[in-house]
Scaffold this motif. Structure first.
Motif, PDB file in Angstrom:
ATOM      1  N   LYS A 112      65.089  71.103  62.921  1.00 53.80           N
ATOM      2  CA  LYS A 112      65.168  71.817  61.638  1.00 53.80           C
ATOM      3  C   LYS A 112      64.387  73.113  61.760  1.00 53.80           C
ATOM      4  CE  LYS A 112      65.881  67.626  59.159  1.00 53.80           C
ATOM      5  NZ  LYS A 112      65.779  66.884  57.957  1.00 53.80           N
ATOM      6  N   ASN A 113      65.083  74.241  61.670  1.00 52.62           N
ATOM      7  CA  ASN A 113      64.442  75.529  61.930  1.00 52.62           C
ATOM      8  C   ASN A 113      63.628  76.074  60.760  1.00 52.62           C
ATOM      9  OD1 ASN A 113      66.393  76.410  60.200  1.00 52.62           O
ATOM     10  ND2 ASN A 113      67.432  77.747  61.666  1.00 52.62           N
ATOM     11  N   ASP A 114      63.525  75.307  59.671  1.00 53.63           N
ATOM     12  CA  ASP A 114      62.765  75.774  58.510  1.00 53.63           C
ATOM     13  C   ASP A 114      61.341  75.227  58.463  1.00 53.63           C
ATOM     14  OD1 ASP A 114      63.320  73.128  57.927  1.00 53.63           O
ATOM     15  OD2 ASP A 114      63.954  73.519  55.866  1.00 53.63           O
ATOM     16  N   ARG A 115      60.894  74.564  59.560  1.00 54.17           N
ATOM     17  CA  ARG A 115      59.568  73.914  59.534  1.00 54.17           C
ATOM     18  C   ARG A 115      58.985  73.768  60.931  1.00 54.17           C
ATOM     19  NH1 ARG A 115      62.106  68.631  57.023  1.00 54.17           N
ATOM     20  NH2 ARG A 115      63.404  70.274  56.230  1.00 54.17           N
ATOM     21  N   ALA A 116      57.707  73.393  60.944  1.00 56.15           N
ATOM     22  CA  ALA A 116      57.002  73.115  62.200  1.00 56.15           C
ATOM     23  C   ALA A 116      55.960  72.031  61.928  1.00 56.15           C
ATOM     24  CB  ALA A 116      56.314  74.377  62.719  1.00 56.15           C
ATOM     25  N   ILE A 117      55.483  71.452  63.015  1.00 51.75           N
ATOM     26  CA  ILE A 117      54.346  70.533  62.935  1.00 51.75           C
ATOM     27  C   ILE A 117      53.099  71.347  63.256  1.00 51.75           C
ATOM     28  CG2 ILE A 117      53.221  68.506  63.924  1.00 51.75           C
ATOM     29  CD1 ILE A 117      55.668  67.796  62.270  1.00 51.75           C
ATOM     30  N   VAL A 118      52.172  71.351  62.321  1.00 51.86           N
ATOM     31  CA  VAL A 118      50.914  72.079  62.485  1.00 51.86           C
ATOM     32  C   VAL A 118      49.808  71.054  62.723  1.00 51.86           C
ATOM     33  CG1 VAL A 118      49.230  73.589  61.360  1.00 51.86           C
ATOM     34  CG2 VAL A 118      51.691  74.009  61.078  1.00 51.86           C
TER      35      VAL A 118
END
Length: 149
Positions: A112-118
């Motif tokens: 999903k290109n709208d998020r990341a794991i931070v």
């Protein structure tokens, strides 16, 4: 509110102080962690590890969570995906806790290109700079243009 575009590795966030009272420590313990070293000053004095009343580690976590939400206001909330933690020292009545958060990694989602794991490291300190809690946490952080599903 903070979005993915607003944060980078190395960013640091520092909370306000929060004072742990004896009454609050006992209330939390009676409700969620009813062990004598959290609920009874006299019994706690004889404990071989604590040698006095101490807040539940989960209480320290709950306060840390409150302080996270105030100093690290991520859009759509702190959506946890993983965490590890340690309590190197007990939290005592009268301790004034503050947390320091540092971003250590940002991993874009593969699907999903709208998020990341931070990933971030949190340290909770008392007024003497004694570390009470250290955790590594991973949360989902969204880009500004997210369209919730």
């Amino acid at each position: 509110m903070l979005y993915l575009e607003d944060i980078k590795v190395g960013d640091r966030f520092i909370s306000r102080e929060y004072e742990m009272t004896l009454e609050e420590i006992k209330q939390f313990a009676h409700a969620y962690d009813p062990q004598v070293f959290h609920t009874d000053e006299h019994e706690a004095q004889a404990h071989p590890v604590f040698q006095g009343i101490a807040a539940s580690g989960w209480h320290t976590c709950a306060v840390t969570m409150r302080l996270w939400t105030e100093c690290f206001p991520v859009a759509y909330g702190l959506i946890g995906s993983e965490s590890s933690l340690r309590w190197p020292r007990p939290t005592r009545p009268g301790d004034k806790i503050h947390v320091e958060v540092e971003i250590v990694a940002i991993t874009p989602s593969k699907s999903k290109n709208d998020r990341a794991i931070v990933s971030y490291v949190t340290q909770a300190f008392n007024q003497n700079n004694d570390m009470l809690l250290i955790s590594t946490t991973k949360i989902v952080v969204f880009k500004k243009d997210v369209q919730p599903e």
